[in-house]
Design a protein around this motif. Structure first.
Motif, PDB file in Angstrom:
ATOM      1  N   LEU A   1       0.803  -1.232   0.000  1.00  0.00           N
ATOM      2  CA  LEU A   1       0.000   0.000   0.000  1.00  0.00           C
ATOM      3  C   LEU A   1       0.842   1.291   0.000  1.00  0.00           C
ATOM      4  N   PRO A   2       1.903   1.404   0.805  1.00  0.00           N
ATOM      5  CA  PRO A   2       2.643   2.672   0.844  1.00  0.00           C
ATOM      6  C   PRO A   2       3.532   2.915  -0.373  1.00  0.00           C
ATOM      7  N   PHE A   3       3.732   1.894  -1.187  1.00  0.00           N
ATOM      8  CA  PHE A   3       4.781   2.012  -2.201  1.00  0.00           C
ATOM      9  C   PHE A   3       4.210   2.249  -3.595  1.00  0.00           C
ATOM     10  N   PRO A   4       4.641   3.328  -4.234  1.00  0.00           N
ATOM     11  CA  PRO A   4       4.131   3.633  -5.570  1.00  0.00           C
ATOM     12  C   PRO A   4       4.510   2.540  -6.562  1.00  0.00           C
ATOM     13  N   GLN A   5       3.563   2.234  -7.432  1.00  0.00           N
ATOM     14  CA  GLN A   5       3.845   1.249  -8.482  1.00  0.00           C
ATOM     15  C   GLN A   5       4.290   2.018  -9.721  1.00  0.00           C
ATOM     16  N   GLY A   6       5.369   1.582 -10.339  1.00  0.00           N
ATOM     17  CA  GLY A   6       5.887   2.267 -11.525  1.00  0.00           C
ATOM     18  C   GLY A   6       6.788   3.431 -11.145  1.00  0.00           C
ATOM     19  N   LYS A   7       7.230   4.141 -12.180  1.00  0.00           N
ATOM     20  CA  LYS A   7       8.190   5.239 -11.973  1.00  0.00           C
ATOM     21  C   LYS A   7       7.438   6.530 -11.623  1.00  0.00           C
ATOM     22  N   TRP A   8       7.863   7.194 -10.589  1.00  0.00           N
ATOM     23  CA  TRP A   8       7.178   8.403 -10.127  1.00  0.00           C
ATOM     24  C   TRP A   8       8.174   9.525  -9.853  1.00  0.00           C
ATOM     25  N   GLU A   9       7.648  10.729 -10.017  1.00  0.00           N
ATOM     26  CA  GLU A   9       8.420  11.925  -9.621  1.00  0.00           C
ATOM     27  C   GLU A   9       7.603  12.649  -8.539  1.00  0.00           C
ATOM     28  N   PHE A  10       8.239  12.887  -7.417  1.00  0.00           N
ATOM     29  CA  PHE A  10       7.573  13.593  -6.318  1.00  0.00           C
ATOM     30  C   PHE A  10       8.304  14.892  -6.010  1.00  0.00           C
ATOM     31  N   VAL A  11       7.532  15.936  -5.772  1.00  0.00           N
ATOM     32  CA  VAL A  11       8.111  17.190  -5.287  1.00  0.00           C
ATOM     33  C   VAL A  11       7.492  17.458  -3.917  1.00  0.00           C
TER      34      VAL A  11
ATOM     35  N   LEU B   1      20.523   9.748   3.450  1.00  0.00           N
ATOM     36  CA  LEU B   1      19.358  10.281   2.745  1.00  0.00           C
ATOM     37  C   LEU B   1      18.779   9.226   1.790  1.00  0.00           C
ATOM     38  N   MET B   2      19.656   8.582   1.033  1.00  0.00           N
ATOM     39  CA  MET B   2      19.196   7.561   0.087  1.00  0.00           C
ATOM     40  C   MET B   2      18.531   6.390   0.819  1.00  0.00           C
ATOM     41  N   ARG B   3      19.062   6.080   1.987  1.00  0.00           N
ATOM     42  CA  ARG B   3      18.475   5.001   2.798  1.00  0.00           C
ATOM     43  C   ARG B   3      17.075   5.385   3.269  1.00  0.00           C
ATOM     44  N   ASP B   4      16.927   6.651   3.680  1.00  0.00           N
ATOM     45  CA  ASP B   4      15.611   7.140   4.117  1.00  0.00           C
ATOM     46  C   ASP B   4      14.625   7.127   2.950  1.00  0.00           C
ATOM     47  N   ILE B   5      15.077   7.588   1.789  1.00  0.00           N
ATOM     48  CA  ILE B   5      14.187   7.634   0.605  1.00  0.00           C
ATOM     49  C   ILE B   5      13.757   6.222   0.216  1.00  0.00           C
ATOM     50  N   ARG B   6      14.723   5.300   0.254  1.00  0.00           N
ATOM     51  CA  ARG B   6      14.424   3.898  -0.087  1.00  0.00           C
ATOM     52  C   ARG B   6      13.355   3.346   0.863  1.00  0.00           C
ATOM     53  N   LEU B   7      13.501   3.677   2.155  1.00  0.00           N
ATOM     54  CA  LEU B   7      12.549   3.200   3.157  1.00  0.00           C
ATOM     55  C   LEU B   7      11.150   3.773   2.906  1.00  0.00           C
ATOM     56  N   ILE B   8      11.112   5.041   2.487  1.00  0.00           N
ATOM     57  CA  ILE B   8       9.808   5.696   2.266  1.00  0.00           C
ATOM     58  C   ILE B   8       9.109   5.142   1.026  1.00  0.00           C
ATOM     59  N   PHE B   9       9.860   5.020  -0.080  1.00  0.00           N
ATOM     60  CA  PHE B   9       9.193   4.824  -1.375  1.00  0.00           C
ATOM     61  C   PHE B   9       9.309   3.414  -1.981  1.00  0.00           C
TER      62      PHE B   9
ATOM     63  N   ALA C   1      -2.592  11.220 -11.934  1.00  0.00           N
ATOM     64  CA  ALA C   1      -2.890  10.342 -13.047  1.00  0.00           C
ATOM     65  C   ALA C   1      -3.270   8.939 -12.569  1.00  0.00           C
ATOM     66  N   GLU C   2      -2.525   8.435 -11.616  1.00  0.00           N
ATOM     67  CA  GLU C   2      -2.795   7.076 -11.132  1.00  0.00           C
ATOM     68  C   GLU C   2      -2.472   7.010  -9.652  1.00  0.00           C
ATOM     69  N   GLY C   3      -3.203   6.210  -8.937  1.00  0.00           N
ATOM     70  CA  GLY C   3      -2.851   5.933  -7.554  1.00  0.00           C
ATOM     71  C   GLY C   3      -3.162   7.071  -6.609  1.00  0.00           C
ATOM     72  N   ALA C   4      -3.103   6.734  -5.324  1.00  0.00           N
ATOM     73  CA  ALA C   4      -3.351   7.729  -4.293  1.00  0.00           C
ATOM     74  C   ALA C   4      -2.039   8.007  -3.570  1.00  0.00           C
ATOM     75  N   VAL C   5      -1.770   9.264  -3.339  1.00  0.00           N
ATOM     76  CA  VAL C   5      -0.481   9.663  -2.773  1.00  0.00           C
ATOM     77  C   VAL C   5      -0.727  10.460  -1.495  1.00  0.00           C
ATOM     78  N   PRO C   6      -0.014  10.147  -0.419  1.00  0.00           N
ATOM     79  CA  PRO C   6      -0.238  10.907   0.815  1.00  0.00           C
ATOM     80  C   PRO C   6       0.158  12.377   0.657  1.00  0.00           C
ATOM     81  N   SER C   7      -0.669  13.273   1.201  1.00  0.00           N
ATOM     82  CA  SER C   7      -0.349  14.699   1.074  1.00  0.00           C
ATOM     83  C   SER C   7       0.753  15.099   2.047  1.00  0.00           C
ATOM     84  N   ARG C   8       0.940  14.318   3.102  1.00  0.00           N
ATOM     85  CA  ARG C   8       2.036  14.617   4.032  1.00  0.00           C
ATOM     86  C   ARG C   8       2.692  13.332   4.525  1.00  0.00           C
ATOM     87  N   LEU C   9       4.028  13.371   4.590  1.00  0.00           N
ATOM     88  CA  LEU C   9       4.789  12.273   5.168  1.00  0.00           C
ATOM     89  C   LEU C   9       5.619  12.849   6.306  1.00  0.00           C
TER      90      LEU C   9
END
Lengths: 204, 225
Positions: free
Chosen positions: B41-51, B118-126, B193-201
């Protein structure tokens, strides 16, 4: 409408011809003279951040206020509200936090101050009086600033300024960090020589 | 007096970082299916760009505000990350693929340990944990969980809540809580476009040098691989 367009065209053509006829030294003098007649500017801006990693440019919008001799309010209104104030040589920055707009007291404001000081120099028409960047005309209305020192070029590789038809104003500023990473500021809806309350430069 | 305050502060800090791995009551047979369905559930499927607009609270309470751009690809496991000021000035730019490549790192982000962390944190999040799936079931407090164990001997729990929000908890080799990532309720699917994304992490790193990142979503874009 047609008359307005014709007036804009003639104003643009006059500036272009004036620049073409002038020598480089005269151009700088002429720019300083034009800017000397401006004591305040209020304008809206659109900032576009372009990077290879971004599928679309990151767009921010805001408004800026400038008052001679060096007071500036640089305010982002979207997507995140933030304000930078420069007044009497002091710089403050306020950012939107979880608890509202708060002063960013811990931040290193040096690079930001550097850019803001540059902007005030440009608004004063002092493009060629710079220890960090050397200035030159690339096209009739485009000024290119190149870093003089390697320490600066590692941060900013060059800056392009496009002058507006209105003397003393800029149309856009593009700050290149590298070939594929740059920030473009486009100014619009500018008003000149309007009285601005001092609180604009001191209060958030 | 100063000593007492310091000792109390240290005690509080240690107590805070002492949350230990809770027991999980694993589901078995067909009952495990609904739990397993929530593991991704928490992990985006496919390639995503987040700002994201990020408010960082650093040790000592110092705050920092930046924009973070992250491009993740679960298929390749790659992460591209940029940290910039609101004015668009890039402070950090790196890519983690088969190795870590730092393209730009200005103070205070110039240390390689920062880039790795930082990369470890990002990996854990996404990205879904690449360790071994231990099982799924209910925690002591009744929340559904999927549990993974990493190659390094850490444990990652993915806890889901009935409102669609979730929390990722990482426990170290000593079974102490080292990270939590709490997601708000996802933004309605269809806003993107696809999927639901949390507005805050909200990421919390525990320990003596603990920090917090509050990440507000500015945009999310699905990219083609």
């Amino acid at each position: 409408m047609r008359q307005g367009l014709r007036r804009v065209f003639f104003a643009g053509a006059t500036v272009a011809v004036a620049f073409l006829c002038l020598g480089s030294a005269d151009k700088w003098t002429s720019l300083r003279e034009a800017a000397g007649k401006v004591n305040s500017v209020v304008a809206e801006f659109t900032q576009e951040k372009h990077m290879k990693i971004l599928s679309h440019p990151l767009v921010s919008k805001g408004v800026f206020y400038y008052q001679t001799p060096g007071s500036l309010r640089w305010e982002y209104q979207s997507p995140i509200r933030s304000i930078v104030l420069m007044h009497h040589g002091a710089t403050k920055r306020y950012l939107q936090g979880k608890e509202g707009l708060t002063e960013d007291a811990g931040a290193n404001l040096q690079p930001l101050q550097l850019v803001l000081e540059e902007i005030t120099h440009w608004l004063e028409g002092r493009f060629d009086e710079n220890t960090l960047f050397s200035a030159g005309f690339e096209e009739k209305r485009k000024i290119v600033l190149a870093p003089r020192q390697e320490s600066v070029s590692r941060l900013i590789s060059r800056i392009e300024l496009v002058l507006s038809d209105t003397p003393g104003l800029m149309e856009s500023v593009t700050i290149y960090e590298s070939q594929d990473s740059f920030t473009r500021l486009t100014f619009h809806d500018a008003t000149l020589n309007r009285k601005i309350a001092e609180s604009i430069f001191t209060d958030q | 007096m100063k000593g007492i305050v310091l000792s109390l502060a240290t005690l509080l800090l240690v107590a805070n970082s002492c949350a230990r791995l809770p027991q999980m009551h694993p589901a078995a047979g067909p009952a495990v299916s609904p739990y397993v369905a929530n593991c991704s559930l928490p992990f985006p499927q496919g390639k995503w760009e987040f700002v994201h607009y990020i408010e960082a609270t650093l040790p000592g309470g110092k705050k920092g505000f930046v924009i973070g751009v992250t491009v993740i690809s679960p298929m390749t496991g790659s992460i591209d990350c940029v940290i910039m000021t609101l004015e668009g000035f890039v402070l950090f730019n790196a890519r983690s693929d088969h190795g870590l490549v730092v393209n730009r790192a200005l103070a205070p982000f110039e240390k390689i340990e920062f880039a790795k962390g930082l990369m470890r944190d990002i990996r854990l999040i996404f990205l879904q944990p690449d360790g071994c799936f231990v099982g799924a079931g209910l925690l002591e407090d009744g929340f559904p969980t999927c549990r993974y164990e990493t190659r390094e001997g850490e444990t990652i729990d993915i806890v889901t809540f009935s409102d669609g929000s979730w929390e990722i908890r990482r426990y170290g080799t000593t079974r102490r809580l080292t990270r939590t990532i709490r997601a708000s309720q996802p933004v309605q699917a269809g806003c993107f476009a696809e999927g639901a994304v949390p507005s805050r992490l909200e990421l919390k790193a525990y320990g003596l040098w603990g920090y917090e990142l509050s990440m507000d979503l500015v945009s999310a874009s699905r990219l083609s691989e």
